[in-house]
Design an enzyme around this catalytic site. Structure first.
Site, PDB file in Angstrom:
ATOM      1  N   GLY A  16      -7.203   8.908   0.081  1.00 22.99           N
ATOM      2  CA  GLY A  16      -7.318   9.485   1.424  1.00 22.99           C
ATOM      3  C   GLY A  16      -7.812  10.924   1.455  1.00 22.99           C
ATOM      4  CB  SER A  43     -11.258   9.370  -3.260  1.00 21.12           C
ATOM      5  OG  SER A  43     -10.213   9.938  -2.516  1.00 21.12           O
ATOM      6  CD  GLU A  63      -5.492   1.677  -3.020  1.00 19.03           C
ATOM      7  OE1 GLU A  63      -6.683   1.655  -2.693  1.00 19.03           O
ATOM      8  OE2 GLU A  63      -4.571   1.837  -2.199  1.00 19.03           O
ATOM      9  CG  HIS A 112      -1.968   1.051   1.154  1.00 24.61           C
ATOM     10  ND1 HIS A 112      -1.700   2.377   1.426  1.00 24.61           N
ATOM     11  CD2 HIS A 112      -3.269   0.997   0.796  1.00 24.61           C
ATOM     12  CE1 HIS A 112      -2.808   3.076   1.235  1.00 24.61           C
ATOM     13  NE2 HIS A 112      -3.776   2.257   0.847  1.00 24.61           N
ATOM     14  N   GLY A 160     -11.114   2.689   1.314  1.00 26.17           N
ATOM     15  CA  GLY A 160     -10.619   3.113   2.617  1.00 26.17           C
ATOM     16  C   GLY A 160     -11.751   3.706   3.422  1.00 26.17           C
TER      17      GLY A 160
HETATM   18  P1  PGA Z   1      -9.633   5.961   0.427  1.00 27.52           P
HETATM   19  O1  PGA Z   1      -8.432   4.923   0.681  1.00 27.52           O
HETATM   20  O2  PGA Z   1     -10.752   5.172  -0.172  1.00 27.52           O
HETATM   21  O3  PGA Z   1      -9.956   6.506   1.769  1.00 27.52           O
HETATM   22  O4  PGA Z   1      -9.092   6.996  -0.506  1.00 27.52           O
HETATM   23  C1  PGA Z   1      -8.183   3.891  -0.230  1.00 27.52           C
HETATM   24  C2  PGA Z   1      -6.932   3.163   0.140  1.00 27.52           C
HETATM   25  O5  PGA Z   1      -5.959   3.798   0.550  1.00 27.52           O
HETATM   26  O6  PGA Z   1      -6.865   1.925   0.039  1.00 27.52           O
END
Ligand code: PGA
Length: 252
Positions: free
Chosen positions: A169, A211, A163, A93, A232
């Site tokens: 995030g 996101s 990602e 990640h 996330g």
């Molecule tokens: P997010 O995180 O959906 O909050 O952007 C995704 C992730 O980091 O796996």
């Protein structure tokens, strides 16, 4: 084929009690969804979730040591996870890459997980996009290093999650478009196909993460070509998570 929806709880929730509450709510909200569901919880909550009962949810971890055993203070090995009944593990990640993970460690993590019959969920993604498209080569290299010396027959047991770091995030600069997700989805398939073959590439699920929520989940899985999502923040809200699962199971 059933879509795959992975919840990545990250370092949440703050207590065991809250983790129990969240997981029970998640279980209520998955009723009716036909998607494959995986919840990747912090190490310390894995047993807690198991005790509540996984039902048809796959138990996932968010990380693993690249070493098999020994003097690794704070380390958790793949065999330890397997002995708890963990079936999936996120590897590489971007938040772990930023803290310490090297390409070589990610490759070792994948090998140890496969040896212990845990499905690695390999995260790849560029930190930024540039007009010269060098981000494509960046992602290709992440995949090549991660798969180094892994036999084709084992590579087909890996899930890949694209990602883009800039879309992840609360500090995300913006959300990715389904076109951007699709471009990378096609590119990743080409990279994997060059390493393995056309038959194997069809068996490897490529997810999108960054996101994603109930407003764009459907688009990522249709226009964006994603076989599922790595969520996330949206996985910490059981109702939202349930809605996304419903969207996933309605896609033909
Ligand atoms: P997010 O995180 O959906 O909050 O952007 C995704 C992730 O980091 O796996």
């Amino acid at each position: 084929m059933k879509k795959i929806i992975v919840g990545n709880w990250k370092m949440n929730p703050a207590s065991k009690k809250e983790a129990e509450k969240l997981f029970k709510e998640v279980k209520k909200n998955i009723v009716g969804s036909k998607a494959n569901i995986i919840v990747c919880a912090p190490f310390v909550y894995l047993e807690t979730l198991k005790k509540i009962g996984m039902g048809r949810i796959g138990l996932g971890s968010q990380n693993v040591s690249h070493l098999e055993s020994g003097a690794v203070t704070g380390g958790v090995s793949a065999s330890m996870l397997a002995s708890l009944g963990v079936k999936y593990c996120i590897v590489g990640h971007s938040e772990c890459r930023a803290l310490s993970d090297t390409d070589q460690q990610i490759n070792l993590k994948i090998k140890n997980l496969l040896k212990n019959k845990i499905t690695p969920i390999l995260c790849v993604g560029e930190r930024e996009r540039d007009e010269a498209h060098t981000y494509l080569q960046f992602v290709a290299n992440q995949i090549k290093y991660a798969f180094l010396d892994i036999p084709k027959s084992a590579i087909k047991n890996i899930i890949i999650a694209y990602e883009p770091v800039w879309a992840i995030g609360a500090s995300a600069t913006r959300t990715a478009t389904s076109e951007e997700a699709l471009e990378m989805n096609i590119f990743i398939k080409k990279v994997v196909s060059d390493i393995t073959d056309e038959k194997i590439v069809k068996e490897i699920p490529i997810l999108y993460g960054g996101s994603a929520d109930e407003s764009d989940a459907g688009n990522f899985m249709t226009l964006g070509g994603a076989f599922g999502l790595l969520l996330g923040r949206a996985s910490l809200d059981a109702k939202k998570f349930g809605k996304i699962l419903k969207i996933a199971s309605d896609i033909k």
